[in-house]
Each structure stands twice: as C-alpha cells, then as structure tokens.
Write an enzyme that holds these catalytic residues in place. Structure first.
Site, PDB file in Angstrom:
ATOM      1  N   TYR A 198     -12.717  12.965  -7.223  1.00 50.05           N
ATOM      2  CA  TYR A 198     -11.554  12.351  -7.892  1.00 50.05           C
ATOM      3  C   TYR A 198     -10.587  13.427  -8.365  1.00 50.05           C
ATOM      4  CZ  TYR A 198      -8.814  10.504 -11.823  1.00 50.05           C
ATOM      5  OH  TYR A 198      -7.794  10.205 -12.692  1.00 50.05           O
ATOM      6  N   ARG A 215     -24.636  12.081 -14.142  1.00 49.03           N
ATOM      7  CA  ARG A 215     -23.654  12.045 -13.052  1.00 49.03           C
ATOM      8  C   ARG A 215     -23.675  13.406 -12.325  1.00 49.03           C
ATOM      9  NH1 ARG A 215     -17.625  10.967 -15.041  1.00 49.03           N
ATOM     10  NH2 ARG A 215     -18.083   8.765 -14.676  1.00 49.03           N
ATOM     11  N   ASP A 229       0.851  -1.187   0.000  1.00 45.95           N
ATOM     12  CA  ASP A 229       0.000   0.000   0.000  1.00 45.95           C
ATOM     13  C   ASP A 229       0.891   1.242   0.000  1.00 45.95           C
ATOM     14  OD1 ASP A 229      -1.747   2.061   0.609  1.00 45.95           O
ATOM     15  OD2 ASP A 229      -2.864   0.887   2.102  1.00 45.95           O
ATOM     16  N   LYS A 234      -6.710  14.354  -7.185  1.00 45.81           N
ATOM     17  CA  LYS A 234      -5.557  14.352  -8.109  1.00 45.81           C
ATOM     18  C   LYS A 234      -4.900  15.737  -8.123  1.00 45.81           C
ATOM     19  CE  LYS A 234      -4.222  11.484 -10.466  1.00 45.81           C
ATOM     20  NZ  LYS A 234      -3.242  10.382 -10.224  1.00 45.81           N
ATOM     21  N   THR A 266      -4.118  13.724 -14.466  1.00 39.76           N
ATOM     22  CA  THR A 266      -5.234  13.734 -15.400  1.00 39.76           C
ATOM     23  C   THR A 266      -5.568  15.155 -15.847  1.00 39.76           C
ATOM     24  OG1 THR A 266      -7.648  13.425 -15.446  1.00 39.76           O
ATOM     25  CG2 THR A 266      -6.672  13.664 -13.296  1.00 39.76           C
ATOM     26  N   ASP A 267      -6.223  15.269 -17.001  1.00 36.07           N
ATOM     27  CA  ASP A 267      -6.689  16.588 -17.441  1.00 36.07           C
ATOM     28  C   ASP A 267      -7.886  17.075 -16.610  1.00 36.07           C
ATOM     29  OD1 ASP A 267      -8.630  14.843 -18.401  1.00 36.07           O
ATOM     30  OD2 ASP A 267      -8.579  15.564 -20.470  1.00 36.07           O
ATOM     31  N   GLU A 268      -8.483  16.161 -15.815  1.00 34.59           N
ATOM     32  CA  GLU A 268      -9.701  16.532 -15.083  1.00 34.59           C
ATOM     33  C   GLU A 268      -9.420  17.587 -14.006  1.00 34.59           C
ATOM     34  OE1 GLU A 268     -12.352  13.264 -14.229  1.00 34.59           O
ATOM     35  OE2 GLU A 268     -11.525  12.076 -15.868  1.00 34.59           O
ATOM     36  N   SER A 301      -9.296   5.717  -9.306  1.00 34.40           N
ATOM     37  CA  SER A 301      -9.350   6.411 -10.593  1.00 34.40           C
ATOM     38  C   SER A 301     -10.750   6.646 -11.163  1.00 34.40           C
ATOM     39  CB  SER A 301      -8.525   5.621 -11.625  1.00 34.40           C
ATOM     40  OG  SER A 301      -9.165   4.397 -11.925  1.00 34.40           O
TER      41      SER A 301
HETATM   42  P1  NAD Z   1      -6.705   1.885 -12.394  1.00 39.05           P
HETATM   43  O1  NAD Z   1      -7.808   2.172 -11.436  1.00 39.05           O
HETATM   44  O2  NAD Z   1      -6.952   0.964 -13.544  1.00 39.05           O
HETATM   45  O3  NAD Z   1      -5.440   1.302 -11.600  1.00 39.05           O
HETATM   46  C1  NAD Z   1      -5.013   1.832 -10.396  1.00 39.05           C
HETATM   47  C2  NAD Z   1      -4.013   0.840  -9.781  1.00 39.05           C
HETATM   48  O4  NAD Z   1      -3.553   1.397  -8.537  1.00 39.05           O
HETATM   49  C3  NAD Z   1      -4.613  -0.525  -9.455  1.00 39.05           C
HETATM   50  O5  NAD Z   1      -3.741  -1.553  -9.888  1.00 39.05           O
HETATM   51  C4  NAD Z   1      -4.737  -0.518  -7.944  1.00 39.05           C
HETATM   52  O6  NAD Z   1      -4.627  -1.809  -7.356  1.00 39.05           O
HETATM   53  C5  NAD Z   1      -3.571   0.378  -7.546  1.00 39.05           C
HETATM   54  N1  NAD Z   1      -3.765   0.998  -6.233  1.00 39.05           N
HETATM   55  C6  NAD Z   1      -4.870   1.656  -5.784  1.00 39.05           C
HETATM   56  N2  NAD Z   1      -4.681   2.067  -4.522  1.00 39.05           N
HETATM   57  C7  NAD Z   1      -3.420   1.687  -4.163  1.00 39.05           C
HETATM   58  C8  NAD Z   1      -2.650   1.823  -2.975  1.00 39.05           C
HETATM   59  N3  NAD Z   1      -3.143   2.440  -1.885  1.00 39.05           N
HETATM   60  N4  NAD Z   1      -1.394   1.322  -2.951  1.00 39.05           N
HETATM   61  C9  NAD Z   1      -0.881   0.699  -4.053  1.00 39.05           C
HETATM   62  N5  NAD Z   1      -1.590   0.508  -5.190  1.00 39.05           N
HETATM   63  C10 NAD Z   1      -2.839   1.003  -5.241  1.00 39.05           C
HETATM   64  O7  NAD Z   1      -6.216   3.311 -12.898  1.00 39.05           O
HETATM   65  P2  NAD Z   1      -5.718   3.775 -14.342  1.00 39.05           P
HETATM   66  O8  NAD Z   1      -6.888   4.121 -15.167  1.00 39.05           O
HETATM   67  O9  NAD Z   1      -4.724   2.816 -14.836  1.00 39.05           O
HETATM   68  O10 NAD Z   1      -4.995   5.143 -13.943  1.00 39.05           O
HETATM   69  C11 NAD Z   1      -3.621   5.142 -13.549  1.00 39.05           C
HETATM   70  C12 NAD Z   1      -3.204   6.559 -13.232  1.00 39.05           C
HETATM   71  O11 NAD Z   1      -3.379   7.385 -14.389  1.00 39.05           O
HETATM   72  C13 NAD Z   1      -4.020   7.208 -12.123  1.00 39.05           C
HETATM   73  O12 NAD Z   1      -3.142   7.989 -11.353  1.00 39.05           O
HETATM   74  C14 NAD Z   1      -5.024   8.082 -12.861  1.00 39.05           C
HETATM   75  O13 NAD Z   1      -5.395   9.194 -12.084  1.00 39.05           O
HETATM   76  C15 NAD Z   1      -4.205   8.492 -14.073  1.00 39.05           C
HETATM   77  N6  NAD Z   1      -4.987   8.805 -15.288  1.00 39.05           N
HETATM   78  C16 NAD Z   1      -5.933   7.922 -15.748  1.00 39.05           C
HETATM   79  C17 NAD Z   1      -6.609   8.217 -16.931  1.00 39.05           C
HETATM   80  C18 NAD Z   1      -7.628   7.248 -17.500  1.00 39.05           C
HETATM   81  O14 NAD Z   1      -8.270   7.576 -18.496  1.00 39.05           O
HETATM   82  N7  NAD Z   1      -7.785   6.053 -16.960  1.00 39.05           N
HETATM   83  C19 NAD Z   1      -6.331   9.394 -17.620  1.00 39.05           C
HETATM   84  C20 NAD Z   1      -5.359  10.266 -17.115  1.00 39.05           C
HETATM   85  C21 NAD Z   1      -4.679   9.951 -15.953  1.00 39.05           C
HETATM   86  P1  TYD Z   2     -15.554   7.403 -17.676  1.00 34.80           P
HETATM   87  O1  TYD Z   2     -15.108   6.300 -18.576  1.00 34.80           O
HETATM   88  O2  TYD Z   2     -16.084   7.066 -16.333  1.00 34.80           O
HETATM   89  O3  TYD Z   2     -14.336   8.432 -17.573  1.00 34.80           O
HETATM   90  P2  TYD Z   2     -14.284   9.930 -16.911  1.00 34.80           P
HETATM   91  O4  TYD Z   2     -15.442  10.107 -16.014  1.00 34.80           O
HETATM   92  O5  TYD Z   2     -12.991   9.912 -16.173  1.00 34.80           O
HETATM   93  O6  TYD Z   2     -14.286  10.875 -18.073  1.00 34.80           O
HETATM   94  O7  TYD Z   2     -16.689   8.244 -18.433  1.00 34.80           O
HETATM   95  C1  TYD Z   2     -16.469   8.801 -19.703  1.00 34.80           C
HETATM   96  C2  TYD Z   2     -17.702   9.608 -20.059  1.00 34.80           C
HETATM   97  O8  TYD Z   2     -18.797   8.696 -20.240  1.00 34.80           O
HETATM   98  C3  TYD Z   2     -18.122  10.570 -18.969  1.00 34.80           C
HETATM   99  O9  TYD Z   2     -18.636  11.758 -19.563  1.00 34.80           O
HETATM  100  C4  TYD Z   2     -19.236   9.843 -18.238  1.00 34.80           C
HETATM  101  C5  TYD Z   2     -19.875   8.992 -19.329  1.00 34.80           C
HETATM  102  N1  TYD Z   2     -20.442   7.702 -18.903  1.00 34.80           N
HETATM  103  C6  TYD Z   2     -21.752   7.354 -19.251  1.00 34.80           C
HETATM  104  O10 TYD Z   2     -22.462   8.120 -19.911  1.00 34.80           O
HETATM  105  N2  TYD Z   2     -22.227   6.147 -18.834  1.00 34.80           N
HETATM  106  C7  TYD Z   2     -21.484   5.267 -18.096  1.00 34.80           C
HETATM  107  O11 TYD Z   2     -21.988   4.174 -17.727  1.00 34.80           O
HETATM  108  C8  TYD Z   2     -20.140   5.632 -17.772  1.00 34.80           C
HETATM  109  C9  TYD Z   2     -19.285   4.702 -16.949  1.00 34.80           C
HETATM  110  C10 TYD Z   2     -19.665   6.861 -18.182  1.00 34.80           C
END
Ligand code: NAD
Ligand code: TYD
Length: 376
Positions: A182, A313, A64, A186, A156-158, A90
C-alpha cells in the site's frame, strides 16, 4: 458544463475521507460544482453522501480513474478546473494479499488522471491568448480572466516508513521509505504527481496525512471494526503485542485541512497533516472499550475480555508520527477536536447508525449499486 473554471473533480468521494471532503465543499461553496468520480469498489458507499446527493452543485459520476478515455471525456465534458484526488485502494492488509490492484488503482490511476489533466489544461494554456469567443470552448476563465488549475493529491504518512519510539517525527523533508505494498503504491503515485509538477509545470500539491478516524469509515479499519465487534461481543483481534503506534486525526479535521490547503497552499509544495496524537494500539483499544461500554450502558471494562492477540501483520510498521507544524505555521490550520472527544463522538455515531454498519457488513450496499449503476 461551464462554470467560470470552478468545476472541481473529486475522486474517491464515495469513500471514507472523500465523502467528508465532498460534503464540506458542496455545503460551504455553492459557487463550485463538485463532480465526484468514484468506481464504487467495496469501499465506496453512496449512503455516505445521502444528505447532499440532491444538492444543485453536486454530480456523481460512476467511473474508473484508470480508464483514460473516460477520464479525458470527463475533463472535457465538465470543463474541470481543479482536481482533488482521493480515489485509492487504502487498506494495508488487502495490499499484502493482493498488491496488483494497489499498483493499478494507486499508481496507474493517478498517472491516468495526471495525463488527462495535463492534456486538458495544456489545451487551455495553448489557447490562453485567444479570447473566450475565439477558442473552441475548451477552457473557461474566472471573473478576473484567470485560468486557475490545481492537481491536489491526497497521500499518507505511511510513505515515510516507520519510526522507533523516541525517533522524532516525520517532516516534509523525511526521505520516503515505504514498506507495505500500500505505502509503496502511494509513494509511487506521490512521485508521479511531483514529476508532473517538475517536468510539465503542472500546479500540484501533495499532502501526507496520519491515520484518520470518524463516521463512514469502512469497518475493516481498526476503530470502526472494533466498535462493531464490541457491540456484538465479538473478539477484538490485536495484531502482535499491540505495541505499534499510530497518530490519529478526526476525519473532519483532515477535510478542513484539505479545504485550507486547496485554497491557500503553494503549488509545488507538500504539507504534512496530523494531530500530534500518538497512541499505542493496545492503549487505544482499551480506551475504545471504555468509551463503547459506557455508551452501551455496560459496566466499565465489561468488554476487556474480547481482546485477542493474533499473529502480527507482515512487515507491520512500528510507529508513525507526523510533524504538522509547517501547516500550522504557514496556513494556520490545527485540529479542532481533542482525541477523547473525537473518539466519543465517533463511537456515538456508529452506535446511532447501526443500519449503515449492518448494510456495509452484510454487503447489501453492493447489490444495491449493481442494480442502480451496473458493473461489479
Ligand atoms: P476508502 O478506501 O474509504 O475510499 C476509497 C474510495 O476510492 C472508494 O470510494 C472507492 O470506491 C474509490 N476507488 C477505488 N478505486 C477506484 C478507481 N479505480 N476509480 C475510481 N474510484 C476508485 O479510502 P479513504 O480511507 O477514504 O482514503 C482516501 C485517500 O486518503 C486515499 O488516497 C488514502 O491513501 C488517503 N489517506 C487515507 C488515510 C486513512 O487513514 N484512511 C490517511 C491518510 C491518507
Ligand atoms: P488500520 O486501521 O488498518 O490502519 P493502518 O494500517 O493504515 O495504520 O490499523 C491501525 C493499526 O491497528 C495498525 O497498527 C494495525 C492495527 N490493527 C490491529 O491490531 N487489528 C486489526 O484488526 C486491524 C484492522 C488493525
């Protein structure tokens, strides 16, 4: 284990993006040793790394990032020279239901890693003048005698908030304005990383990326969830009117960007990563239906009736759009895949890896871990 300072700690490597980053580094750089620290929460899945799990330059560490003593011991024991930090909670919908875990993992977890890195690397710097023989083994040098460190934080861009259509793009200078728990967590972690750079002189880089898609994404996110629902003729829950806009990037292109920035990025700098690829949710869902129906051999539009508009949402950001021109200009990175091509590849991957998907949706992978590693 000493490795001339080339031991890299990648956190969250069992997750979606992390697994692609681990795979790329393990395969491309045999001279590095990759330590993947992951708690294996619901989002962590070691099946994502089956193909490289026995590589000699790869070690999985279950743990962790909030556990300071354990993290400190990892830095010491494995002589960590670099960190690529992806571990996080995430999913926006989960953050609305339970914001606390987001503050714990994303904020406290990042701070914990920063402190442990600072302590370990300061130790190295304090002993820098001593020769390798004189010091007590708390640092190693590369072949040129340099100690190179980097704390690379993936964000993230969020964090930039929401744009309106026609508002332009998020640039590296856009002010932070997070709305969801979230993105607030971040944003806070990004601030801590920069604060460690400014206050302690730690070499840090932060990158802010747009929405990723591709293989191994947990099916709570839009694209894998909808592909699976189309396959099983289940409703496709579109939030609100489906008018929100996201900017999509193929996950392997994100991993490629991380590779370039890790090696050539300027410590202290920030880079936006995105594909200039904006899609209104409903248009993306229609395209996904078209591509998935075709791959399943169904008549075009057969699954269109599955679209179900549901309650929006809470605090749903209207539009994200990333300007990644700095990254292209300064380091020459650009996406390798067009969106339609990436989406087709992704749909094919999920349909060909139904066992992976069933394992995840049934929760079978969680009990498997419990047996192997104990804990939750
Ligand atoms: P994910 O949720 O798929 O994976 C997160 C990983 O972190 C998992 O393997 C989980 O087990 C591990 N984890 C969670 N809590 C933990 C802890 N306390 N200690 C150790 N490990 C832990 O996430 P993702 O989509 O692969 O995103 C990875 C990173 O990229 C994140 O920091 C997220 O904010 C960032 N990000 C994601 C996106 C996207 O579109 N998914 C876009 C931009 C940035
Ligand atoms: P998501 O994949 O959860 O990514 P993020 O919220 O980080 O952008 O969602 C992408 C977009 O799709 C977001 O505008 C929310 C929408 N969405 C739905 O309309 N229905 C769904 O069931 C989910 C999971 C997301």
């Amino acid at each position: 284990m000493k490795n001339g300072g080339k031991n890299i700690l990648i956190t969250g490597g069992a997750g979606f993006i992390g697994s692609h980053v681990v795979r790329l580094f393990v395969n491309k750089y045999p001279e590095y040793h990759i330590y993947n620290l992951d708690k294996l929460t619901y989002a962590g899945n070691l099946a994502n790394l089956k193909d490289i799990e026995n590589s000699p330059n790869y070690t999985f560490l279950k743990g962790d990032i909030c556990d300071y003593e354990a993290v400190k011991e990892i830095f010491r024991k494995y002589d960590i020279g670099y960190v690529i930090h992806l571990a996080a909670e995430s999913h926006v919908d989960r953050s609305i239901k339970d914001p606390f875990i987001f503050a714990r993992t994303n904020v406290i977890g990042t701070l914990t890693l920063l402190q442990a890195a600072r302590e370990w690397w300061n130790c190295s710097l304090a002993l820098r003048k001593k020769s390798q023989e004189e010091n007590d083994g708390c640092f190693s040098r590369d072949e040129n005698g340099n100690i190179g460190h980097l704390f690379y934080h993936i964000s993230t861009d969020e964090v930039y908030g929401a744009l309106k259509p026609g508002d332009g793009y998020f640039t590296e200078d856009t002010k932070y304005d997070p709305h969801s728990p979230y993105s607030a967590s971040k944003a806070s972690s990004d601030h801590f990383v920069r604060a460690f750079g400014d206050t302690y002189g730690m070499p840090v880089i932060v990158t802010n990326c747009s929405n990723n898609y591709g293989p191994y994404q947990f099916p709570e996110k839009l694209i894998p969830l909808f592909i699976n629902n189309i396959r099983y003729n289940k409703p496709l829950p579109v939030y609100g009117k489906g008018e929100n806009i996201r900017d999509w990037l193929y996950v392997v292109d994100h991993a490629r960007a991380i590779d370039v920035i890790f090696h050539k990025g300027e410590p202290g700098d920030t880079y936006n990563i995105g594909g200039f690829n904006e899609w209104k949710n409903i248009d993306l869902v229609r395209l996904l239906i078209k591509v998935t129906d075709k791959a399943l051999g169904r008549p075009e539009g057969a699954s269109a009736g599955l679209i179900t508009y549901v309650t929006d949402r809470a605090g749903h950001d209207l539009r994200y759009a990333i300007d990644s021109s700095k990254l292209k200009r300064s380091l020459g990175w650009e996406p390798s895949l067009q969106f339609e091509e990436g989406l087709e590849k992704t749909v094919r991957w999920y349909l060909e890896h139904q066992e992976w998907m069933d394992h995840v949706t049934s929760g079978a992978y969680l009990s498997y871990y419990k047996e192997m590693y104990g804990g939750e």
